[in-house]
Design a protein around this motif. Structure first.
Motif, short mmCIF file in Angstrom:
data_model
loop_
_atom_site.label_atom_id
_atom_site.label_comp_id
_atom_site.label_asym_id
_atom_site.label_seq_id
_atom_site.Cartn_x
_atom_site.Cartn_y
_atom_site.Cartn_z
N ALA A 82 0.67 -1.25 -0.08
CA ALA A 82 0.07 -0.16 -0.02
C ALA A 82 0.77 1.42 -0.05
N ILE A 83 1.99 1.33 0.86
CA ILE A 83 2.90 2.34 0.82
C ILE A 83 3.49 2.33 -0.35
N GLN A 84 3.93 1.50 -0.99
CA GLN A 84 4.58 1.28 -2.14
C GLN A 84 3.82 2.08 -3.57
N ALA A 85 2.50 1.60 -3.45
CA ALA A 85 1.23 2.07 -4.37
C ALA A 85 1.48 3.74 -4.29
N MET A 86 1.22 4.22 -2.87
CA MET A 86 0.94 5.55 -2.73
C MET A 86 2.38 6.37 -3.27
N ASN A 87 3.69 5.57 -3.13
CA ASN A 87 4.85 6.23 -3.49
C ASN A 87 4.76 6.31 -4.86
N SER A 88 4.24 5.34 -5.70
CA SER A 88 4.16 5.15 -7.21
C SER A 88 3.18 6.47 -7.54
N ASP A 89 2.03 6.60 -6.90
CA ASP A 89 1.14 7.66 -7.46
C ASP A 89 1.75 8.73 -7.39
N ASN A 90 2.59 9.35 -6.25
CA ASN A 90 3.09 10.61 -5.91
C ASN A 90 4.21 10.74 -6.98
N LEU A 91 4.93 9.72 -7.63
CA LEU A 91 5.84 9.91 -8.55
C LEU A 91 5.09 9.97 -10.00
N ASP A 92 4.00 9.63 -10.09
CA ASP A 92 3.36 9.84 -11.33
C ASP A 92 3.08 11.45 -11.35
N LYS A 93 2.43 11.82 -10.12
CA LYS A 93 1.71 13.09 -10.06
C LYS A 93 3.15 14.17 -10.48
#
Length: 181
Positions: A82-93
């Motif tokens: 879940a934290i990895q997914a949150m970090n991925s989302d932030n990087l895409d933003k």
């Protein structure tokens, strides 16, 4: 020793074999999932590092930006999916912010240093996508195996439980190649 004793000994041998074999397979599947999760961690680190290089380039050129590059050392190894997914989302933003700047300032793409970093940044995203597929495949194998008998009983005994999949959906970003900006 009578026939009952032989049956008990055979039962113990079979039970021991099944227990050891199943425990071993559970552990192998768990290690595989953990290794694939570590690949996601390294992919996130690489993508964050590449973003920091792009931000440094923009800052050095005096280009105002609101790119929020996380501290590389703040990315933990072995964090939850879940934290990895949150970090991925932030990087895409942040990726979208970079793309917006490049649309406003296309002359920046003539800079070889920036083009190289953008290519590495995009490659890191592609790698992260591949790592996530491999991770989810290994987690699905693990979760499927421990849900069946006798692994479900042995997994409870060994305090093993289902693992989370990497639930981030990689949206298609426009202009994936630097020559398309």
């Amino acid at each position: 020793m009578g026939p009952a004793g032989i049956i008990v000994i055979l039962f113990i041998i079979v039970f021991g074999y099944v227990f050891i074999h199943t425990t071993n397979k559970i552990n192998r599947l768990e290690i595989e999932a953990r290794d694939r999760g570590a690949e996601i961690d390294s992919g996130l680190w690489d993508r964050t590092f590449r973003l920091s290089k792009i931000k440094e380039f923009l800052d050095a050129k005096g280009i105002e930006n609101d790119i929020d590059c996380p501290e590389i050392n703040s990315l933990g190894i072995g964090v939850s999916a879940a934290i990895q997914a949150m970090n991925s989302d932030n990087l895409d933003k942040q990726d979208l912010k970079v793309r917006a700047i490049l649309k406003e300032r296309p002359e920046l793409l003539n800079e070889e240093v920036l083009k190289t970093e953008l290519d590495k940044f995009n490659k890191a995203r592609d790698d992260l996508f591949r790592y996530s597929l491999a991770y989810n495949k290994s987690v699905n194998s693990y979760n499927s195996y421990i849900s069946g008998f006798p692994a479900n009983v042995i997994s409870i005994f060994n305090k093993k439980s289902d693992k989370q999949i990497f639930g981030y959906v990689f949206a298609e970003l426009e202009n994936r190649k630097t020559e398309d900006f």
